[in-house]
Design an enzyme around this catalytic site. Structure first.
Site, PDB file in Angstrom:
ATOM      1  N   SER A   1      17.648   8.979  20.637  1.00 61.23           N
ATOM      2  CA  SER A   1      17.312   7.869  19.737  1.00 61.23           C
ATOM      3  C   SER A   1      16.570   8.372  18.503  1.00 61.23           C
ATOM      4  CB  SER A   1      16.536   6.771  20.455  1.00 61.23           C
ATOM      5  OG  SER A   1      15.444   7.287  21.159  1.00 61.23           O
TER       6      SER A   1
ATOM      7  N   ARG B   1      18.773  -4.003  29.859  1.00 64.28           N
ATOM      8  CA  ARG B   1      19.620  -3.708  28.712  1.00 64.28           C
ATOM      9  C   ARG B   1      20.315  -5.008  28.291  1.00 64.28           C
ATOM     10  NH1 ARG B   1      16.759  -0.061  28.962  1.00 64.28           N
ATOM     11  NH2 ARG B   1      17.155   2.182  28.941  1.00 64.28           N
TER      12      ARG B   1
ATOM     13  N   LYS C   1      19.218   9.478  16.146  1.00 68.73           N
ATOM     14  CA  LYS C   1      19.886   8.332  15.514  1.00 68.73           C
ATOM     15  C   LYS C   1      18.970   7.688  14.467  1.00 68.73           C
ATOM     16  CE  LYS C   1      23.404   6.709  16.325  1.00 68.73           C
ATOM     17  NZ  LYS C   1      24.795   6.998  15.820  1.00 68.73           N
TER      18      LYS C   1
ATOM     19  N   ASP D   1      13.405   8.784  38.223  1.00 68.65           N
ATOM     20  CA  ASP D   1      13.568   8.070  36.953  1.00 68.65           C
ATOM     21  C   ASP D   1      13.893   9.029  35.803  1.00 68.65           C
ATOM     22  OD1 ASP D   1      13.714   5.875  35.363  1.00 68.65           O
ATOM     23  OD2 ASP D   1      11.613   5.299  35.529  1.00 68.65           O
TER      24      ASP D   1
ATOM     25  N   THR E   1      22.056   2.201  16.719  1.00 65.23           N
ATOM     26  CA  THR E   1      21.772   1.667  18.046  1.00 65.23           C
ATOM     27  C   THR E   1      20.430   0.938  18.121  1.00 65.23           C
ATOM     28  OG1 THR E   1      21.237   2.393  20.297  1.00 65.23           O
ATOM     29  CG2 THR E   1      20.902   4.011  18.584  1.00 65.23           C
ATOM     30  N   ASP E   2      20.314   0.045  19.104  1.00 64.11           N
ATOM     31  CA  ASP E   2      19.039  -0.639  19.355  1.00 64.11           C
ATOM     32  C   ASP E   2      17.943   0.350  19.769  1.00 64.11           C
ATOM     33  OD1 ASP E   2      20.043  -0.074  21.927  1.00 64.11           O
ATOM     34  OD2 ASP E   2      19.980  -2.148  22.631  1.00 64.11           O
ATOM     35  N   GLU E   3      18.345   1.525  20.278  1.00 62.93           N
ATOM     36  CA  GLU E   3      17.348   2.463  20.812  1.00 62.93           C
ATOM     37  C   GLU E   3      16.417   3.002  19.735  1.00 62.93           C
ATOM     38  OE1 GLU E   3      18.570   5.253  23.709  1.00 62.93           O
ATOM     39  OE2 GLU E   3      20.186   3.975  24.446  1.00 62.93           O
TER      40      GLU E   3
HETATM   41  P1  NAD Z   1      31.129   8.604  22.621  1.00 59.18           P
HETATM   42  O1  NAD Z   1      30.228   9.689  23.089  1.00 59.18           O
HETATM   43  O2  NAD Z   1      32.029   7.939  23.584  1.00 59.18           O
HETATM   44  O3  NAD Z   1      32.043   9.164  21.434  1.00 59.18           O
HETATM   45  C1  NAD Z   1      31.571   9.995  20.423  1.00 59.18           C
HETATM   46  C2  NAD Z   1      32.772  10.595  19.697  1.00 59.18           C
HETATM   47  O4  NAD Z   1      32.269  11.406  18.621  1.00 59.18           O
HETATM   48  C3  NAD Z   1      33.629  11.507  20.570  1.00 59.18           C
HETATM   49  O5  NAD Z   1      34.993  11.230  20.367  1.00 59.18           O
HETATM   50  C4  NAD Z   1      33.281  12.911  20.097  1.00 59.18           C
HETATM   51  O6  NAD Z   1      34.341  13.843  20.249  1.00 59.18           O
HETATM   52  C5  NAD Z   1      32.951  12.653  18.633  1.00 59.18           C
HETATM   53  N1  NAD Z   1      32.042  13.667  18.072  1.00 59.18           N
HETATM   54  C6  NAD Z   1      30.897  14.146  18.621  1.00 59.18           C
HETATM   55  N2  NAD Z   1      30.357  15.083  17.814  1.00 59.18           N
HETATM   56  C7  NAD Z   1      31.163  15.175  16.724  1.00 59.18           C
HETATM   57  C8  NAD Z   1      31.132  15.940  15.529  1.00 59.18           C
HETATM   58  N3  NAD Z   1      30.149  16.817  15.286  1.00 59.18           N
HETATM   59  N4  NAD Z   1      32.117  15.749  14.620  1.00 59.18           N
HETATM   60  C9  NAD Z   1      33.133  14.898  14.851  1.00 59.18           C
HETATM   61  N5  NAD Z   1      33.223  14.153  15.969  1.00 59.18           N
HETATM   62  C10 NAD Z   1      32.248  14.281  16.890  1.00 59.18           C
HETATM   63  O7  NAD Z   1      30.181   7.551  21.886  1.00 59.18           O
HETATM   64  P2  NAD Z   1      30.330   5.970  21.762  1.00 59.18           P
HETATM   65  O8  NAD Z   1      29.691   5.324  22.937  1.00 59.18           O
HETATM   66  O9  NAD Z   1      31.733   5.626  21.393  1.00 59.18           O
HETATM   67  O10 NAD Z   1      29.366   5.697  20.515  1.00 59.18           O
HETATM   68  C11 NAD Z   1      29.865   5.709  19.185  1.00 59.18           C
HETATM   69  C12 NAD Z   1      28.729   5.456  18.235  1.00 59.18           C
HETATM   70  O11 NAD Z   1      28.114   4.207  18.516  1.00 59.18           O
HETATM   71  C13 NAD Z   1      27.592   6.497  18.310  1.00 59.18           C
HETATM   72  O12 NAD Z   1      27.146   6.757  17.007  1.00 59.18           O
HETATM   73  C14 NAD Z   1      26.516   5.819  19.137  1.00 59.18           C
HETATM   74  O13 NAD Z   1      25.237   6.291  18.782  1.00 59.18           O
HETATM   75  C15 NAD Z   1      26.705   4.369  18.724  1.00 59.18           C
HETATM   76  N6  NAD Z   1      26.321   3.366  19.715  1.00 59.18           N
HETATM   77  C16 NAD Z   1      26.790   3.429  20.988  1.00 59.18           C
HETATM   78  C17 NAD Z   1      26.448   2.441  21.908  1.00 59.18           C
HETATM   79  C18 NAD Z   1      26.965   2.425  23.321  1.00 59.18           C
HETATM   80  O14 NAD Z   1      26.554   1.586  24.110  1.00 59.18           O
HETATM   81  N7  NAD Z   1      27.875   3.299  23.692  1.00 59.18           N
HETATM   82  C19 NAD Z   1      25.592   1.408  21.506  1.00 59.18           C
HETATM   83  C20 NAD Z   1      25.111   1.393  20.193  1.00 59.18           C
HETATM   84  C21 NAD Z   1      25.495   2.369  19.304  1.00 59.18           C
HETATM   85  O1  TDX Z   2      23.295   7.029  36.616  1.00 62.64           O
HETATM   86  C1  TDX Z   2      22.635   6.220  35.928  1.00 62.64           C
HETATM   87  N1  TDX Z   2      21.696   5.445  36.533  1.00 62.64           N
HETATM   88  C2  TDX Z   2      20.906   4.564  35.872  1.00 62.64           C
HETATM   89  O2  TDX Z   2      20.063   3.891  36.461  1.00 62.64           O
HETATM   90  C3  TDX Z   2      22.809   6.085  34.502  1.00 62.64           C
HETATM   91  C4  TDX Z   2      23.838   6.930  33.784  1.00 62.64           C
HETATM   92  C5  TDX Z   2      22.017   5.180  33.839  1.00 62.64           C
HETATM   93  N2  TDX Z   2      21.084   4.457  34.483  1.00 62.64           N
HETATM   94  C6  TDX Z   2      20.264   3.494  33.714  1.00 62.64           C
HETATM   95  C7  TDX Z   2      19.556   4.058  32.518  1.00 62.64           C
HETATM   96  C8  TDX Z   2      19.521   2.890  31.563  1.00 62.64           C
HETATM   97  O3  TDX Z   2      18.407   2.071  31.842  1.00 62.64           O
HETATM   98  O4  TDX Z   2      21.165   2.510  33.215  1.00 62.64           O
HETATM   99  C9  TDX Z   2      20.802   2.103  31.886  1.00 62.64           C
HETATM  100  C10 TDX Z   2      21.949   2.390  30.947  1.00 62.64           C
HETATM  101  O5  TDX Z   2      22.052   3.799  30.848  1.00 62.64           O
HETATM  102  P1  TDX Z   2      23.155   4.517  29.918  1.00 62.64           P
HETATM  103  O6  TDX Z   2      24.499   3.995  30.290  1.00 62.64           O
HETATM  104  O7  TDX Z   2      22.907   5.981  29.981  1.00 62.64           O
HETATM  105  O8  TDX Z   2      22.824   3.905  28.491  1.00 62.64           O
HETATM  106  P2  TDX Z   2      21.478   3.877  27.617  1.00 62.64           P
HETATM  107  O9  TDX Z   2      20.605   5.024  27.905  1.00 62.64           O
HETATM  108  O10 TDX Z   2      20.891   2.500  27.713  1.00 62.64           O
HETATM  109  O11 TDX Z   2      22.128   4.094  26.146  1.00 62.64           O
HETATM  110  C11 TDX Z   2      23.367   3.448  25.782  1.00 62.64           C
HETATM  111  O12 TDX Z   2      23.143   2.347  24.956  1.00 62.64           O
HETATM  112  C12 TDX Z   2      22.701   2.582  23.651  1.00 62.64           C
HETATM  113  C13 TDX Z   2      24.309   4.444  25.093  1.00 62.64           C
HETATM  114  O13 TDX Z   2      24.501   5.574  25.922  1.00 62.64           O
HETATM  115  C14 TDX Z   2      23.778   4.840  23.749  1.00 62.64           C
HETATM  116  O14 TDX Z   2      24.717   5.670  23.076  1.00 62.64           O
HETATM  117  C15 TDX Z   2      23.543   3.609  22.940  1.00 62.64           C
HETATM  118  O15 TDX Z   2      22.939   3.960  21.725  1.00 62.64           O
END
Ligand code: NAD
Ligand code: TDX
Length: 337
Positions: free
Chosen positions: A151, A214, A154, A272, A124-126
């Site tokens: 983060s 974001r 990760k 926040d 992730t970018d985080e």
């Molecule tokens: P998500 O939380 O929707 O899904 C995570 C999945 O992993 C779930 O199906 C969960 O059951 C499974 N899981 C959790 N712990 C586990 C374990 N110990 N063993 C096996 N399975 C397990 O997450 P997502 O948003 O689909 O993110 C997927 C990947 O991409 C993550 O590694 C996250 O860090 C990365 N990522 C997400 C975003 C985003 O915006 N969502 C952005 C950049 C990177």
């Molecule tokens: O209720 C909310 N109100 C709010 O203001 C929530 C849930 C979030 N936020 C803000 C926090 C962040 O600035 O919105 C932005 C996005 O929040 P999230 O959806 O929680 O994402 P973020 O924390 O940016 O992280 C996401 O992007 C990078 C994913 O959850 C991570 O898994 C990924 O690595």
């Protein structure tokens, strides 16, 4: 035909990735997922019995299970993670277990099996921390300065992957992506939470002043990037994927209100997030040059497509709301849904 072990395939991005693979490639897929609160077996239920797809319920830190599954596997794509920043602030331990320990268990099993690779680790970018207003977007060689337990976990897993490449020559590739949105995203994350609350005329909780930025990317674009990394990346490489779409949280929420024809009075500014990163933005030049990748969906059409999906799939999220998510919401926001 290649056999790919995909971890976390029942989560948001994993589901979209497996759907893409089954549609566009002839790989054999094993999906290893623990089905935590975020893993939804319904997402891929229609593929049960598919000749090239097998689901295994289990944890990536289960050394015996992972060892068995890895035999005969060519490549790994590791999506499995605890993924929500707010949860990591409440309790970091599951993040260390899955994101750090789990990744190392996968790397060890991958090495032992002598798989040809690559081992694609989805990050992730985080991990880069937070940008000031005018700073240039993150590049792959920037320092890792994570600010949340999520983060930091990760970044730790990224470093373990790097170490496996440097020490053992494992063909590891790390991808780092900005904020994804699209179908099947669990409604704790900003965009699905806001769409669903809006549809129910509930308040839209915005942290702080709502001006955190974001870089939004449509999930299919991210999945295409991961697929390009799987097929074309040089071992040891790191690739950033971003949507070239920086928006404040307030802009995102106002767009959703506009699409759904709702008023701004639904917005509620709340306390926040501790350590809240101010701005993320990705420089994806390397992925564009070396992988021939670029994001295809612009935010205007992607967000409309996403809102449409949540409108058309109300049963999907209603089933989530009536289960664990309700308890989490109550705990987190101190009030019932
Ligand atoms: P998500 O939380 O929707 O899904 C995570 C999945 O992993 C779930 O199906 C969960 O059951 C499974 N899981 C959790 N712990 C586990 C374990 N110990 N063993 C096996 N399975 C397990 O997450 P997502 O948003 O689909 O993110 C997927 C990947 O991409 C993550 O590694 C996250 O860090 C990365 N990522 C997400 C975003 C985003 O915006 N969502 C952005 C950049 C990177
Ligand atoms: O209720 C909310 N109100 C709010 O203001 C929530 C849930 C979030 N936020 C803000 C926090 C962040 O600035 O919105 C932005 C996005 O929040 P999230 O959806 O929680 O994402 P973020 O924390 O940016 O992280 C996401 O992007 C990078 C994913 O959850 C991570 O898994 C990924 O690595």
């Amino acid at each position: 035909m290649k056999r790919i072990l995909v971890t976390g395939g029942c989560g948001f991005i994993g589901t979209n990735f497996i759907r893409l693979l089954l549609e566009e490639r002839d790989y054999e897929i094993i999906n290893l997922d623990a089905l935590t609160y975020a893993g939804n077996p319904e997402n891929l239920a229609e593929f049960e019995g598919h000749p090239r797809y097998r689901f295994v319920k289990g944890r990536i830190e289960d050394q015996d299970l992972v060892g068995q599954l890895m035999e005969g596997v060519d490549a790994v794509v590791n999506f499995a993670a605890e993924s929500h920043v707010d949860r990591s602030i409440k309790s970091a331990k599951p993040f260390i277990t899955t994101n750090v320990l789990g990744t190392q268990v996968l790397l060890d099993a991958f090495r032992k099996a002598g798989s040809s690779g690559p081992f694609v680790h989805v990050s992730t970018d985080e991990v880069y921390g937070s940008l000031t207003k005018d700073a240039p977007p993150f590049r792959e060689d920037d320092h890792l300065l994570p600010n949340s337990p999520y983060s930091a976990s990760k970044a730790s897993s990224d470093l373990l992957c790097r170490a496996a490449w440097k020490t053992f020559g494992l063909p590891v590739v790390i991808t780092r992506c900005s904020n994804n949105y699209g179908p099947y995203q669990f409604p704790e994350k900003l965009i699905p939470l806001m769409i669903i609350n809006c549809l129910q005329n509930r308040k839209l909780p915005i942290y702080g002043d709502g001006l955190n930025i974001r870089d939004w990317i449509y999930v299919k674009d991210h999945c295409r990037g991961v697929l390009a990394a799987l097929e074309k990346a040089k071992p040891g490489a790191i690739y950033n994927f971003g949507g070239d779409c920086e928006l404040t949280n307030l802009q995102v929420v106002e767009t959703i209100l506009e699409i759904l024809g709702k008023g701004k009075e639904l917005i509620e500014f709340v306390k926040d997030r501790p350590g809240h990163d101010r701005r993320y933005a990705m420089d994806s030049t390397l992925a564009k040059r070396e992988l021939g990748w670029s994001p295809q969906e612009d935010f205007d059409s992607g967000i409309r497509r996403t809102v449409r999906w949540y409108l058309d799939n109300q049963d999907w999220w209603q089933r989530i709301l009536s289960g664990q998510y309700r308890n989490y919401y109550q705990e987190h926001y101190g009030k019932a849904l």
